[in-house]
Every structure is written in structure tokens, then in C-alpha cells.
Design a protein around this motif. Structure first.
Motif, PDB file in Angstrom:
ATOM      1  N   GLY A  88       1.246  -1.166  -0.248  1.00  0.00           N
ATOM      2  CA  GLY A  88      -0.030  -0.134  -0.148  1.00  0.00           C
ATOM      3  C   GLY A  88       0.950   1.252  -0.074  1.00  0.00           C
ATOM      4  O   GLY A  88       0.224   2.421  -0.799  1.00  0.00           O
ATOM      5  N   MET A  89       1.704   1.568   0.722  1.00  0.00           N
ATOM      6  CA  MET A  89       3.071   2.625   0.968  1.00  0.00           C
ATOM      7  C   MET A  89       3.407   2.838  -0.337  1.00  0.00           C
ATOM      8  O   MET A  89       3.399   3.773  -1.181  1.00  0.00           O
ATOM      9  CB  MET A  89       4.065   1.605   2.083  1.00  0.00           C
ATOM     10  N   LEU A  90       4.164   1.599  -1.309  1.00  0.00           N
ATOM     11  CA  LEU A  90       4.193   1.850  -3.079  1.00  0.00           C
ATOM     12  C   LEU A  90       3.157   2.288  -3.376  1.00  0.00           C
ATOM     13  O   LEU A  90       4.023   3.275  -4.739  1.00  0.00           O
ATOM     14  CB  LEU A  90       4.665   0.728  -3.625  1.00  0.00           C
ATOM     15  N   ALA A  91       2.059   2.419  -3.424  1.00  0.00           N
ATOM     16  CA  ALA A  91       0.883   2.618  -4.483  1.00  0.00           C
ATOM     17  C   ALA A  91       1.084   4.519  -4.152  1.00  0.00           C
ATOM     18  O   ALA A  91       0.569   5.214  -4.795  1.00  0.00           O
ATOM     19  CB  ALA A  91      -0.488   1.761  -3.605  1.00  0.00           C
ATOM     20  N   THR A  92       1.246   4.230  -2.667  1.00  0.00           N
ATOM     21  CA  THR A  92       0.724   5.944  -2.421  1.00  0.00           C
ATOM     22  C   THR A  92       1.902   6.791  -3.856  1.00  0.00           C
ATOM     23  O   THR A  92       2.004   7.949  -3.528  1.00  0.00           O
ATOM     24  CB  THR A  92       1.272   6.497  -1.067  1.00  0.00           C
ATOM     25  N   VAL A  93       3.461   6.296  -3.812  1.00  0.00           N
ATOM     26  CA  VAL A  93       4.177   6.320  -3.831  1.00  0.00           C
ATOM     27  C   VAL A  93       4.383   7.124  -5.570  1.00  0.00           C
ATOM     28  O   VAL A  93       4.079   7.380  -5.958  1.00  0.00           O
ATOM     29  CB  VAL A  93       5.360   5.667  -4.101  1.00  0.00           C
ATOM     30  N   VAL A 108       3.713  24.528 -11.628  1.00  0.00           N
ATOM     31  CA  VAL A 108       4.415  24.818 -10.199  1.00  0.00           C
ATOM     32  C   VAL A 108       5.110  22.823  -9.924  1.00  0.00           C
ATOM     33  O   VAL A 108       5.244  22.045 -10.190  1.00  0.00           O
ATOM     34  CB  VAL A 108       2.583  23.241  -9.451  1.00  0.00           C
ATOM     35  N   PHE A 109       6.662  23.880  -9.209  1.00  0.00           N
ATOM     36  CA  PHE A 109       7.653  22.988  -9.138  1.00  0.00           C
ATOM     37  C   PHE A 109       7.229  22.274  -7.623  1.00  0.00           C
ATOM     38  O   PHE A 109       6.486  22.505  -6.645  1.00  0.00           O
ATOM     39  CB  PHE A 109       8.847  24.159  -8.583  1.00  0.00           C
ATOM     40  N   THR A 110       6.969  21.165  -7.768  1.00  0.00           N
ATOM     41  CA  THR A 110       7.134  19.580  -6.716  1.00  0.00           C
ATOM     42  C   THR A 110       8.431  18.676  -6.047  1.00  0.00           C
ATOM     43  O   THR A 110       9.080  18.880  -6.925  1.00  0.00           O
ATOM     44  CB  THR A 110       5.701  19.114  -7.429  1.00  0.00           C
ATOM     45  N   ARG A 111       8.051  18.144  -4.918  1.00  0.00           N
ATOM     46  CA  ARG A 111       8.646  17.114  -4.246  1.00  0.00           C
ATOM     47  C   ARG A 111       7.599  16.196  -3.890  1.00  0.00           C
ATOM     48  O   ARG A 111       7.794  16.429  -3.049  1.00  0.00           O
ATOM     49  CB  ARG A 111      10.292  17.864  -4.074  1.00  0.00           C
ATOM     50  N   VAL A 112       8.372  14.834  -4.696  1.00  0.00           N
ATOM     51  CA  VAL A 112       7.411  14.234  -4.141  1.00  0.00           C
ATOM     52  C   VAL A 112       9.181  13.524  -3.024  1.00  0.00           C
ATOM     53  O   VAL A 112      10.217  13.340  -3.544  1.00  0.00           O
ATOM     54  CB  VAL A 112       7.957  13.114  -5.031  1.00  0.00           C
ATOM     55  N   ILE A 113       8.765  13.297  -1.596  1.00  0.00           N
ATOM     56  CA  ILE A 113       9.617  12.926  -0.074  1.00  0.00           C
ATOM     57  C   ILE A 113       8.656  11.414   0.308  1.00  0.00           C
ATOM     58  O   ILE A 113       7.747  11.602   0.582  1.00  0.00           O
ATOM     59  CB  ILE A 113       9.198  14.393   0.153  1.00  0.00           C
ATOM     60  N   SER A 114      10.151  10.918  -0.274  1.00  0.00           N
ATOM     61  CA  SER A 114       9.405   9.242  -0.047  1.00  0.00           C
ATOM     62  C   SER A 114       9.905   9.092   2.271  1.00  0.00           C
ATOM     63  O   SER A 114      11.347   9.220   2.305  1.00  0.00           O
ATOM     64  CB  SER A 114       9.567   8.285  -0.684  1.00  0.00           C
ATOM     65  N   ALA A 115       8.999   7.941   2.549  1.00  0.00           N
ATOM     66  CA  ALA A 115       9.454   7.733   3.576  1.00  0.00           C
ATOM     67  C   ALA A 115      10.209   6.442   3.359  1.00  0.00           C
ATOM     68  O   ALA A 115      10.958   6.021   4.836  1.00  0.00           O
ATOM     69  CB  ALA A 115       8.112   7.744   4.801  1.00  0.00           C
ATOM     70  N   TYR A 125      12.491  11.409   3.216  1.00  0.00           N
ATOM     71  CA  TYR A 125      12.696  12.452   3.793  1.00  0.00           C
ATOM     72  C   TYR A 125      13.495  12.822   4.763  1.00  0.00           C
ATOM     73  O   TYR A 125      13.876  12.191   6.067  1.00  0.00           O
ATOM     74  CB  TYR A 125      11.037  11.573   5.121  1.00  0.00           C
ATOM     75  N   ILE A 126      13.538  14.000   4.961  1.00  0.00           N
ATOM     76  CA  ILE A 126      14.104  14.820   5.941  1.00  0.00           C
ATOM     77  C   ILE A 126      13.873  16.078   6.555  1.00  0.00           C
ATOM     78  O   ILE A 126      13.781  16.950   4.941  1.00  0.00           O
ATOM     79  CB  ILE A 126      15.617  15.043   5.430  1.00  0.00           C
ATOM     80  N   ARG A 127      13.279  16.055   7.119  1.00  0.00           N
ATOM     81  CA  ARG A 127      12.210  16.989   7.091  1.00  0.00           C
ATOM     82  C   ARG A 127      13.059  18.827   7.693  1.00  0.00           C
ATOM     83  O   ARG A 127      12.150  19.705   6.586  1.00  0.00           O
ATOM     84  CB  ARG A 127      11.586  17.528   9.149  1.00  0.00           C
ATOM     85  N   ARG A 128      14.173  19.217   7.751  1.00  0.00           N
ATOM     86  CA  ARG A 128      14.636  20.544   7.850  1.00  0.00           C
ATOM     87  C   ARG A 128      14.473  21.213   6.325  1.00  0.00           C
ATOM     88  O   ARG A 128      14.684  21.963   5.853  1.00  0.00           O
ATOM     89  CB  ARG A 128      15.753  20.455   8.499  1.00  0.00           C
ATOM     90  N   THR A 146       4.113   6.418   7.273  1.00  0.00           N
ATOM     91  CA  THR A 146       5.203   6.879   7.530  1.00  0.00           C
ATOM     92  C   THR A 146       6.724   6.284   7.527  1.00  0.00           C
ATOM     93  O   THR A 146       7.147   6.168   8.814  1.00  0.00           O
ATOM     94  CB  THR A 146       4.585   6.831   8.983  1.00  0.00           C
ATOM     95  N   GLY A 147       6.230   5.630   6.752  1.00  0.00           N
ATOM     96  CA  GLY A 147       7.622   4.148   6.635  1.00  0.00           C
ATOM     97  C   GLY A 147       6.868   3.135   7.165  1.00  0.00           C
ATOM     98  O   GLY A 147       8.396   2.217   7.208  1.00  0.00           O
TER      99      GLY A 147
END
Length: 250
Positions: A88-93, A108-115, A125-128, A146-147
Motif C-alpha cells: 500500500g505504501m508503494l501505491a502511494t508513491v 508548479v514546482f513539486t517534490r515527492v518525498i518518500s518515507a 524524508y528529511i524534515r529540514r 510513515t514508512g
């Protein structure tokens, strides 16, 4: 049931929000297909996001994966739960990448950030770093939950919203303009709440988010606004307090 609080949302520049989380289900991307991705629907939602982005609002997104694979239903059919949840997590990617493509096609500039690390496909995912992307007015789509197994994308959205210091979670629903005391699709006498507390949602067993997500939002005083995603201009309007929606608060 409290009075309409829409007047509290309106401020200069049509919105008081500087940074928000938009949570949508994977099913919202299906259109009328019943499964998978419907590109015109993905493009329509991307345009809705752009209207808000153009106001200068910083946008985080979490998209479910139920249009491709739902871990809980996979487990119910005999699949080992942890494996099903990772699927299911892979489906969200996949959904996040589709939305990224649609957003960037309209500027619109976009970043996909994966857990879950998959460096050739998207960022870890790196918060800063994610906060810096938002400050640069890039839409951040948080993927892979959430990974961890056993946590829904509702919980992931609430977690990331807190970590990113979002001012509210906007939950877009198809065919529903808020939270009702019973299913409005099968009950003509269903009553919509204008305003409700998280404790009331839990006590009344209203199916808004899972209990972990509700507790996390409640304990951090993070409001949730449930609104109809399939209404043209709805996302921008709701941020300005227009339209029909339900506000959930601590």
C-alpha cells in the motif's frame, strides 16, 4: 453542533493560512474508472492545488493508495499484514509521482518525498529539507505513509502536518461536503456538522480519520477541515471560508 465558523477563516488575501496539508484518498484519482489512475481527474485536482498555490500558500500533500492497493483489504484476504501495508505504501508513491507530473505540467514546482528510501525515484524524508522546499514555494507530496506498517495515510498526513508546522489539514472528499452524523448516501435525514470537536468524533464513532490520526491532531491543536474535492474551485474557496465544509477542532 456549533454555529457556522466560516467568518473566522476569511482574512486579507482571501485566506489566513500560510501553510496547509491537503489529504486526499487514492480513490479520488480514479475518476469513474473504479480502479487505477484517471489522468483527467489527476489534472483537475492539480489545477485546484495550483489555484491555492498561486495565492502564495505553502502546500503539503498526502495521497492515499486505495485506488491501486489497500493494505488492510489485502490482509483481510489472507495476505500477511506487514507485506500488504508495504504494498500500500508503494501505491502511494505511484500516486504521488502522477500528481507531481500533473502539477509540474502546469508550472508548479513539486517534490515527492518518500518515507521509504528510493533515491532514483524521489527524495528521502528529511524534515529540514522538506521545510526548505516549502519556503521556496514548492509543493511537497509526502509518500509511503510513515514508512511503517499498521499506520494509515491519515496518520501520515497528521504526522507530517505537525512536523511541517501546518496550520490546518484540509481533507478533500468526493461527493461529501463535510461530516455527517450518518451516511448521507443511504440516510436522507443525515445531518451535517458545521463544527465538531475531535472528542465528539471519537465518541460518536464518526468515520473521518482513524483514531490514531484524530488523537495526534487533537493533542497538537491542529484543526481539520473536511470539504468536497469534486467541486470546481472548492479548495481555494474553502480556504477563504466560502462553501460548505465541516471544521474539526480540539
Amino acid at each position: 453542533m456549533a454555529a457556522d465558523t466560516s467568518s473566522a477563516i476569511t482574512l486579507e488575501n482571501d485566506t489566513k493560512f500560510n501553510r496547509v496539508m491537503l489529504k486526499i484518498s487514492g480513490e479520488a484519482l480514479m475518476g469513474d474508472q473504479g480502479f487505477g489512475l484517471h489522468p483527467p481527474t489527476v489534472e483537475r485536482i492539480a489545477r485546484e492545488v495550483k489555484t491555492v498555490h498561486d495565492l502564495g500558500v505553502e502546500i503539503c500533500m498526502v495521497i492515499g493508495g486505495g485506488n491501486v492497493f489497500r493494505g488492510l483489504s489485502g490482509a483481510a484476504q489472507g495476505m500477511e499484514r506487514t507485506t500488504a501495508d508495504y504494498m500500500g505504501m508503494l501505491a502511494t508513491v505511484m500516486n504521488a509521482l502522477a500528481m507531481q507530473s500533473a502539477l509540474e505540467s502546469i508550472g508548479v514546482f513539486t517534490r515527492v518525498i518518500s518515507a521509504i528510501r528510493m533515491d532514483e525515484v524521489c527524495e528521502p524524508y528529511i524534515r529540514r529539507r522538506a521545510v526548505r522546499h516549502l519556503e521556496k514555494k514548492r509543493v511537497c507530496i509526502f509518500a509511503a505513509g510513515t514508512g511503517n506498517p499498521y499506520f494509515t495515510t491519515d496518520t501520515a498526513a497528521t504526522l507530517r502536518a505537525n512536523e511541517m508546522a501546518c496550520e490546518a489539514i484540509f481533507m478533500g472528499k468526493n461527493g461529501v461536503d463535510g461530516i455527517y452524523d450518518k451516511d448521507p448516501a443511504t440516510n436522507a435525514d443525515a445531518v451535517r456538522y458545521e463544527d465538531i470537536t475531535y472528542d465528539e468524533v471519537l465518541a460518536k464513532h464518526l468515520k473521518v480519520m482513524d483514531a490514531s490520526a484524530i488523537a495526534l491532531a487533537r493533542d497538537n491543536n491542529l484543526p481539520l477541515i473536511v470539504f468536497p474535492l469534486d467541486e470546481p474551485g472548492g479548495f481555494k474557496g474553502i480556504l477563504a471560508g466560502r462553501g460548505t465544509y465541516t471544521t474539526v477542532h480540539s
